[in-house]
Scaffold this active site. Structure first.
Site, PDB file in Angstrom:
ATOM      1  N   LYS A  34       0.838  -1.205   0.000  1.00  0.00           N
ATOM      2  CA  LYS A  34       0.000   0.000   0.000  1.00  0.00           C
ATOM      3  C   LYS A  34       0.867   1.248   0.000  1.00  0.00           C
ATOM      4  CE  LYS A  34      -2.167   1.785   3.714  1.00  0.00           C
ATOM      5  NZ  LYS A  34      -2.034   3.271   3.640  1.00  0.00           N
ATOM      6  N   ASP A  61      -3.545   4.157  -2.105  1.00  0.00           N
ATOM      7  CA  ASP A  61      -4.471   4.605  -1.054  1.00  0.00           C
ATOM      8  C   ASP A  61      -4.446   6.127  -0.952  1.00  0.00           C
ATOM      9  OD1 ASP A  61      -6.136   4.712   1.174  1.00  0.00           O
ATOM     10  OD2 ASP A  61      -4.482   4.347   2.577  1.00  0.00           O
ATOM     11  N   LYS A  63      -7.497   7.897  -1.386  1.00  0.00           N
ATOM     12  CA  LYS A  63      -8.841   8.273  -0.920  1.00  0.00           C
ATOM     13  C   LYS A  63      -9.387   9.470  -1.707  1.00  0.00           C
ATOM     14  CE  LYS A  63      -7.866   6.676   3.816  1.00  0.00           C
ATOM     15  NZ  LYS A  63      -6.433   6.349   3.660  1.00  0.00           N
ATOM     16  N   ASP A  66     -13.424  14.503  -4.603  1.00  0.00           N
ATOM     17  CA  ASP A  66     -13.462  15.773  -5.328  1.00  0.00           C
ATOM     18  C   ASP A  66     -14.702  15.755  -6.212  1.00  0.00           C
ATOM     19  OD1 ASP A  66     -12.627  18.220  -6.667  1.00  0.00           O
ATOM     20  OD2 ASP A  66     -10.591  17.713  -6.056  1.00  0.00           O
ATOM     21  N   THR A 124     -10.596   4.359  10.700  1.00  0.00           N
ATOM     22  CA  THR A 124     -10.442   3.554  11.917  1.00  0.00           C
ATOM     23  C   THR A 124      -9.894   4.354  13.096  1.00  0.00           C
ATOM     24  OG1 THR A 124      -8.295   2.814  11.058  1.00  0.00           O
ATOM     25  CG2 THR A 124     -10.179   1.358  10.722  1.00  0.00           C
ATOM     26  N   ARG A 209       2.601  -0.389  10.786  1.00  0.00           N
ATOM     27  CA  ARG A 209       3.676  -0.257  11.771  1.00  0.00           C
ATOM     28  C   ARG A 209       4.122  -1.565  12.427  1.00  0.00           C
ATOM     29  NH1 ARG A 209       1.048   4.907  12.369  1.00  0.00           N
ATOM     30  NH2 ARG A 209      -0.432   4.062  13.857  1.00  0.00           N
TER      31      ARG A 209
END
Length: 231
Positions: A34, A61, A63, A66, A124, A209
């Site tokens: 990603k 990714d 998102k 517009d 999230t 992470r």
């Protein structure tokens, strides 16, 4: 479909991202990668091309959110990079979502390769959320022609019940059982372990992470791939 792992390349530049990709390129199955806002702004299409040359599938990714024409144009540009998953914000509404879907379908006539299109529901990092609102957003996404939604694994079961098993759930906020949730960098609050997320119905597990900050990232990737294969 079998659950797949997506590694979130949470790096500020290409060097560490490419190093991690190099250590994982021979894994079977190979995880997806990603590229989010930070890394894309820093490195752009060049990094995507390098990772594609190494044989990885890419989740871009960004998102998109517009006016419909701008989102459609951005989708078409993303397609030319050969990415495999793209996402848009569902809060952009029906016209924007359908413009994105149409941009993907137009591409089919040229290359016959259609990336998966996911709609982002509620991030999230948001703790007090209404699961029914997320399910409603997922139903809208299905009606508008998207392939699935980005949601927490906590909502995956309800989304599947409403939209069917063929409607896909891509779930960030995946943490290993021994992960320290009190980490000062932990900003995702609706989280699950890989085992819990798979059981809930997640099709794609996004892990950042716990992999990128590990002493031995490849070992963690292999552990998660083993969990997936055994569930």
């Amino acid at each position: 479909m079998k659950t797949e792992l997506i590694i979130a390349l949470d790096y500020p530049s290409a060097s560490k991202a490419l190093a991690l990709a190099e250590t994982c390129k021979d894994l079977n199955p190979k995880p997806l990668l990603k590229i989010g806002l930070q890394l894309y702004v820093a490195e752009g299409p060049t990094l995507i091309k390098k990772l594609k040359q190494m044989g990885f599938k890419i989740f871009l990714d960004l998102k998109f959110y517009d006016i419909p024409n701008t989102v459609a144009s951005a989708i078409q540009s993303a397609i030319t990079l050969g990415v495999d998953i793209i996402d848009i914000h569902l809060s952009g509404g029906e016209k924007m979502a359908k413009a994105a879907v149409n941009a993907l379908n137009l591409n089919l006539e040229k290359t016959q390769k259609r990336p998966l299109l996911f709609g982002v529901t509620i991030l999230t990092s948001e703790e007090n959320t209404d699961p029914q609102k997320i399910v409603k957003m997922a139903q809208n996404a299905k009606d508008w022609g998207l392939d699935g939604v980005v949601c927490s694994a906590m909502e995956a079961t309800a989304v599947k019940e409403q939209c069917g098993n063929n409607f896909l759930c891509l779930t960030p906020g995946i943490r290993l059982a021994n992960n320290n949730k009190d980490d000062k960098n932990h900003d995702q609050v609706r989280v699950m372990t890989p085992q819990e997320a798979i059981k809930a119905g997640s099709n794609f597990l996004v892990v950042g992470r716990p992999i990128t900050q590990a002493e031995n990232p490849k070992q963690i990737v292999q552990e998660i791939l083993t969990i997936i294969s055994n569930n």
